[in-house]
Motif scaffolding. Structure first.
Motif, PDB file in Angstrom:
ATOM      1  N   SER A  49       0.879  -1.173   0.000  1.00 22.73           N
ATOM      2  CA  SER A  49       0.000   0.000   0.000  1.00 22.73           C
ATOM      3  C   SER A  49       0.919   1.226   0.000  1.00 22.73           C
ATOM      4  O   SER A  49       1.873   1.275   0.785  1.00 22.73           O
ATOM      5  N   GLN A  53      -0.921  -2.235  -6.162  1.00 20.83           N
ATOM      6  CA  GLN A  53      -0.908  -2.456  -4.708  1.00 20.83           C
ATOM      7  C   GLN A  53      -1.444  -3.854  -4.420  1.00 20.83           C
ATOM      8  O   GLN A  53      -2.435  -4.273  -5.017  1.00 20.83           O
ATOM      9  N   ARG A  81      -5.851  -0.071   0.594  1.00 26.70           N
ATOM     10  CA  ARG A  81      -6.869   0.043   1.640  1.00 26.70           C
ATOM     11  C   ARG A  81      -7.703   1.307   1.505  1.00 26.70           C
ATOM     12  O   ARG A  81      -7.232   2.331   1.035  1.00 26.70           O
ATOM     13  N   ARG A 140     -11.293  -1.197   4.622  1.00 26.13           N
ATOM     14  CA  ARG A 140     -11.960  -1.687   3.416  1.00 26.13           C
ATOM     15  C   ARG A 140     -10.918  -1.822   2.333  1.00 26.13           C
ATOM     16  O   ARG A 140      -9.861  -1.206   2.368  1.00 26.13           O
ATOM     17  N   LEU A 163      -9.582  -1.419  -4.709  1.00 28.05           N
ATOM     18  CA  LEU A 163      -9.284  -2.281  -5.855  1.00 28.05           C
ATOM     19  C   LEU A 163      -8.638  -1.474  -6.990  1.00 28.05           C
ATOM     20  O   LEU A 163      -9.035  -0.331  -7.246  1.00 28.05           O
ATOM     21  N   LYS A 211     -18.342   6.382  -8.149  1.00 27.45           N
ATOM     22  CA  LYS A 211     -17.101   6.769  -7.467  1.00 27.45           C
ATOM     23  C   LYS A 211     -15.901   6.690  -8.418  1.00 27.45           C
ATOM     24  O   LYS A 211     -15.661   5.663  -9.050  1.00 27.45           O
TER      25      LYS A 211
HETATM   26  C1  BT5 Z   1     -11.576   5.260   0.184  1.00 30.84           C
HETATM   27  O1  BT5 Z   1     -11.994   4.512   1.228  1.00 30.84           O
HETATM   28  O2  BT5 Z   1     -12.254   5.616  -0.739  1.00 30.84           O
HETATM   29  C2  BT5 Z   1     -10.087   5.594   0.237  1.00 30.84           C
HETATM   30  C3  BT5 Z   1      -9.329   4.865  -0.814  1.00 30.84           C
HETATM   31  C4  BT5 Z   1      -7.873   5.265  -0.830  1.00 30.84           C
HETATM   32  C5  BT5 Z   1      -7.057   4.390  -1.722  1.00 30.84           C
HETATM   33  C6  BT5 Z   1      -5.647   4.875  -1.851  1.00 30.84           C
HETATM   34  S1  BT5 Z   1      -4.781   4.085  -3.106  1.00 30.84           S
HETATM   35  C7  BT5 Z   1      -3.301   4.769  -2.589  1.00 30.84           C
HETATM   36  C8  BT5 Z   1      -3.315   4.721  -1.081  1.00 30.84           C
HETATM   37  N1  BT5 Z   1      -2.830   3.473  -0.577  1.00 30.84           N
HETATM   38  C9  BT5 Z   1      -3.784   2.758   0.020  1.00 30.84           C
HETATM   39  O3  BT5 Z   1      -3.622   1.618   0.502  1.00 30.84           O
HETATM   40  N2  BT5 Z   1      -4.922   3.452   0.026  1.00 30.84           N
HETATM   41  C10 BT5 Z   1      -4.781   4.736  -0.614  1.00 30.84           C
HETATM   42  P1  BT5 Z   1     -13.510   4.209   1.551  1.00 30.84           P
HETATM   43  O4  BT5 Z   1     -14.286   5.489   1.584  1.00 30.84           O
HETATM   44  O5  BT5 Z   1     -13.498   3.370   2.760  1.00 30.84           O
HETATM   45  O6  BT5 Z   1     -14.034   3.389   0.296  1.00 30.84           O
HETATM   46  C11 BT5 Z   1     -13.688   2.066   0.111  1.00 30.84           C
HETATM   47  C12 BT5 Z   1     -14.791   1.460  -0.751  1.00 30.84           C
HETATM   48  O7  BT5 Z   1     -14.704   1.962  -2.097  1.00 30.84           O
HETATM   49  C13 BT5 Z   1     -14.682  -0.050  -0.898  1.00 30.84           C
HETATM   50  O8  BT5 Z   1     -15.312  -0.703   0.179  1.00 30.84           O
HETATM   51  C14 BT5 Z   1     -15.397  -0.299  -2.232  1.00 30.84           C
HETATM   52  O9  BT5 Z   1     -16.794  -0.316  -2.035  1.00 30.84           O
HETATM   53  C15 BT5 Z   1     -15.081   0.954  -3.020  1.00 30.84           C
HETATM   54  N3  BT5 Z   1     -13.972   0.763  -3.956  1.00 30.84           N
HETATM   55  C16 BT5 Z   1     -12.898  -0.048  -3.873  1.00 30.84           C
HETATM   56  N4  BT5 Z   1     -12.088   0.100  -4.920  1.00 30.84           N
HETATM   57  C17 BT5 Z   1     -12.669   1.021  -5.716  1.00 30.84           C
HETATM   58  C18 BT5 Z   1     -12.326   1.614  -6.950  1.00 30.84           C
HETATM   59  N5  BT5 Z   1     -11.213   1.318  -7.603  1.00 30.84           N
HETATM   60  N6  BT5 Z   1     -13.166   2.548  -7.453  1.00 30.84           N
HETATM   61  C19 BT5 Z   1     -14.304   2.895  -6.828  1.00 30.84           C
HETATM   62  N7  BT5 Z   1     -14.685   2.371  -5.655  1.00 30.84           N
HETATM   63  C20 BT5 Z   1     -13.890   1.446  -5.109  1.00 30.84           C
END
Ligand code: BT5
Length: 292
Positions: A56, A80, A84, A89, A92, A151
């Motif tokens: 990550s 990654q 996360r 969560r 992806l 999103k």
């Molecule tokens: C977020 O969390 O939206 C924050 C995501 C941050 C990711 C970045 S990538 C670089 C850095 N390194 C990491 O490990 N993380 C950060 P949250 O609001 O909790 O939303 C997560 C939810 O978004 C998941 O449970 C899915 O439902 C949805 N999701 C997962 N992957 C997605 C994608 N590629 N596009 C849209 N929605 C997604």
């Protein structure tokens, strides 16, 4: 004779098309030197670390911060293995398609105002996307960027703080750029990408440079205490303020009109009986209520 000419032309077309795809793929390779070319920031992106694959970028950035990396350091990754979101969560992504980055800041802020970092990053991302693609994206409280009710990006801000204040903050950004979300059943219904919305392959180095530039502008406002300016930009692009919404947590659901947000990131909800409720961010998800 005509058939063999036709076959040759079709073969040539396929060859040309393949070459074009290879060229686009090459042009879209993330490359710190390429990002730095023409980058006019003073702090953000002074140091850029690139990894083909990492668990990550937030985790890697944290490790660098602990070793004393400077404010403005960026970690980007092609892929990654444990991306996360909030509350552990999953985030992806597909290899080499998207922006997966983390920014290290050492802001002079009390932890209670850390939401300002997410706020300014949201504004910066929306502005950068507008400049690079022309799309008018929206900010969905507390940490998402949306387009067409889907999103497009998520922000994960993590802190290391003590009684004196924030020691460092890591701002993680996951932005769907050239991914086709329709190929991923987990997010097909909820996600979109810049490619999906514009029909064009977006050169990620250019977009990243733009994001870093916009973040620096917003961060300079924050450092000069021009918080109202950031908040106005955020409010203008908010997807939910002034709208009927449903806020829900694990065992919790509230309906009302999203009125405003506080500096600490909490959202003011006006319920149908007129009661004003302050909803703190955390394990709460916000959904637009159908108005039809
Ligand atoms: C977020 O969390 O939206 C924050 C995501 C941050 C990711 C970045 S990538 C670089 C850095 N390194 C990491 O490990 N993380 C950060 P949250 O609001 O909790 O939303 C997560 C939810 O978004 C998941 O449970 C899915 O439902 C949805 N999701 C997962 N992957 C997605 C994608 N590629 N596009 C849209 N929605 C997604």
């Amino acid at each position: 004779m005509i058939i063999s000419t036709l076959t040759i032309n079709i073969k040539r077309f396929i060859w040309f098309f393949r070459q074009l795809l290879v060229m686009l793929d090459e042009a879209d390779k993330l490359n710190p030197a390429e990002i730095k070319l023409g980058l006019k920031t003073h702090i953000i992106g002074n140091e850029i670390f690139f990894f083909d694959k990492t668990e990550s970028t937030n985790k890697t950035a944290k490790e660098l911060a602990k070793k004393g990396a400077e404010e403005g350091t960026i970690v980007i990754a092609g892929e990654q293995t444990k991306g996360r979101g909030r509350l552990d969560r999953k985030w992806l992504s597909a290899p080499d398609k998207n922006i997966l980055m983390s920014l290290l800041l050492r802001p002079e802020l009390p932890p209670s105002k850390a939401f300002l970092l997410t706020m300014m990053t949201s504004v910066a991302i929306v502005k950068a996307i507008k400049k690079e693609t022309g799309l008018n994206t929206l900010i969905k409280w507390p940490n998402d960027i949306y387009y067409n009710n889907k999103k497009l990006a998520g922000i994960l801000t993590e802190l290391n703080s003590d009684r004196k204040g924030i020691k460092y903050a890591i701002i993680g950004i996951g932005l769907n750029v050239n991914l086709d979300p329709d190929n991923y059943k987990e997010i097909r219904e909820i996600a979109t990408s810049l490619y999906k919305e514009t029909g064009k392959i977006i050169i990620r180095n250019n977009l990243l440079r733009r994001i870093l530039t916009e973040i620096e502008k917003e961060y300079n406002l924050l450092k000069r205490n021009k918080i109202d300016k950031i908040r106005r930009a955020w409010t203008k692009r908010s997807m939910v303020l002034g709208k009927p919404v449903t806020l829900s947590g694990d065992d919790y659901s509230e309906e009302g009109i999203a009125e405003s947000i506080n500096e600490d990131g909490s959202l003011i909800l006006i319920k149908s009986d007129g009661e004003r409720k302050t909803i703190v961010r955390g394990d709460i998800s916000l959904r637009l209520k159908s108005t039809s």
